[in-house]
Scaffold this motif. Structure first.
Motif, short mmCIF file in Angstrom:
data_model
loop_
_atom_site.label_atom_id
_atom_site.label_comp_id
_atom_site.label_asym_id
_atom_site.label_seq_id
_atom_site.Cartn_x
_atom_site.Cartn_y
_atom_site.Cartn_z
N ALA A 1 0.83 -1.21 0.00
CA ALA A 1 0.00 0.00 0.00
C ALA A 1 0.87 1.26 0.00
CB ALA A 1 -0.92 -0.01 1.21
N ALA A 2 1.96 1.22 0.75
CA ALA A 2 2.86 2.38 0.79
C ALA A 2 3.50 2.61 -0.59
CB ALA A 2 3.94 2.17 1.85
N LEU A 3 3.89 1.54 -1.23
CA LEU A 3 4.49 1.67 -2.56
C LEU A 3 3.46 2.16 -3.57
CD1 LEU A 3 6.94 1.30 -4.39
CD2 LEU A 3 6.30 -1.10 -4.68
N ARG A 4 2.22 1.69 -3.43
CA ARG A 4 1.17 2.13 -4.33
C ARG A 4 0.91 3.63 -4.17
NH1 ARG A 4 -2.40 -1.18 -2.70
NH2 ARG A 4 -1.85 -2.89 -4.12
N THR A 5 0.96 4.10 -2.90
CA THR A 5 0.78 5.54 -2.65
C THR A 5 1.95 6.34 -3.22
OG1 THR A 5 -0.46 5.05 -0.61
CG2 THR A 5 0.47 7.27 -0.85
#
Length: 313
Positions: free
Chosen positions: A49-53
């Motif tokens: 999720a952090a990478l997607r953000t």
């Protein structure tokens, strides 16, 4: 003439916008989550999720598109999600091998195909014409990767004349630079030699039957003058067209050639980015090939005006 060139340049702007939009949508609607691919199988949901953000993939498609078009209008192709380097810089570092292979292939095409096509037209119906035509059909029918592996087996493995793969910059010495380019450029050129030979032959046959050619011969002009000053010059527009198209497709065709010969060019960069789901790099490389195709066709349109004065009117 200047107004014609300006109109052609302005007409390319909406074309480039459409190409950029299609590239963006195709990649966004492709299956798979690029953040999950780049994070790896062992990454947690929080890390994904952090990478997607970080990549902006958690935003809506219209928001991503507007931001991307804005950065593109500002001259930026984005930043690689893996290496964190500007995409334009990555392309620039891989540009020399790609352009070297493509332009050498086109140079070989012009030097070999145009004389072959003229010869086939002049000797129309004879065994030389049939041999050139059959060779052109064979060259056009064989896939580039098959030709590449055959060339490697013959000239690199059996005779050990040329290197199997890799690339050597011209700054490291011209002999090594040329030796590493011969096999990939020749492999890429074979298809285009076949195509340009056929087009040159057809165009020359049509021109040689025109009245002005018979008039030039009746006035006592030598055969060389008739062929190259009168016939070939008037047959040049379709020949230049196919050479220009060959150049634009050759720049894109190096994707296969660079993979076969392990050349670190833009095509290899795009393949690696596709496998890693690095969206910014994939978008940047596809746009590079697309815009190169558009600008080469623009140059062909301008060349028409120079070759045929009738087009100006």
């Amino acid at each position: 003439m200047l107004n014609l060139v300006i109109r052609r340049v302005i007409a390319t702007i909406p074309v480039m916008l459409v190409v950029a939009t299609v590239v963006f949508l195709l990649l966004r609607f492709a299956s798979g989550d690029p953040a999950r691919v780049m994070a790896g199988d062992m990454a947690s949901e929080e890390e994904v999720a952090a990478l997607r953000t970080e990549m902006g993939l958690d935003q809506s498609i219209p928001t991503q598109y507007l931001k991307w078009i804005g950065s593109l209008a500002g001259g930026s192709l984005g930043v690689s999600a893996l290496s964190k380097q500007p995409v334009a810089g990555l392309i620039a570092t891989r540009l020399e091998p790609t352009l070297s292979v493509a332009f050498l292939a086109i140079l070989l095409t012009i030097v070999i195909a145009v004389p072959l096509g003229v010869t086939a037209a002049v000797l129309h119906g004879r065994w030389i014409d049939h041999g050139i035509t059959a060779s052109a059909v064979l060259g056009f029918s064989m896939p580039s990767f098959v030709v590449g592996y055959l060339m490697i087996w013959v000239f690199a493995v059996v005779f050990d004349w040329l290197p199997v793969q890799g690339y050597s910059s011209w700054t490291n010495g011209v002999p090594g630079y040329v030796r590493h380019l011969i096999l990939p450029a020749t492999t890429l050129a074979i298809t285009y030699i076949a195509v340009v030979t056929r087009f040159t032959r057809t165009s020359m046959l049509d021109t040689l039957s025109e009245d002005f050619v018979r008039t030039a011969r009746a006035k006592g002009a030598t055969e060389l003058v008739v062929l190259f000053r009168h016939a070939l010059r008037n047959a040049a527009v379709p020949i230049v067209t196919i050479i220009g198209i060959s150049l634009s497709t050759a720049i894109g065709g190096v994707v296969v050639i660079e993979t076969v010969f392990n050349i670190p060019g833009v095509g290899r960069l795009m393949v690696d980015a596709v496998l890693a789901r690095d969206y910014p790099v994939v978008q940047g490389t596809i746009l590079f090939f697309s815009f190169a195709y558009i600008f080469i066709n623009l140059a062909i349109d301008i060349a028409y005006v120079l070759l045929d004065p009738r087009i100006r009117y």
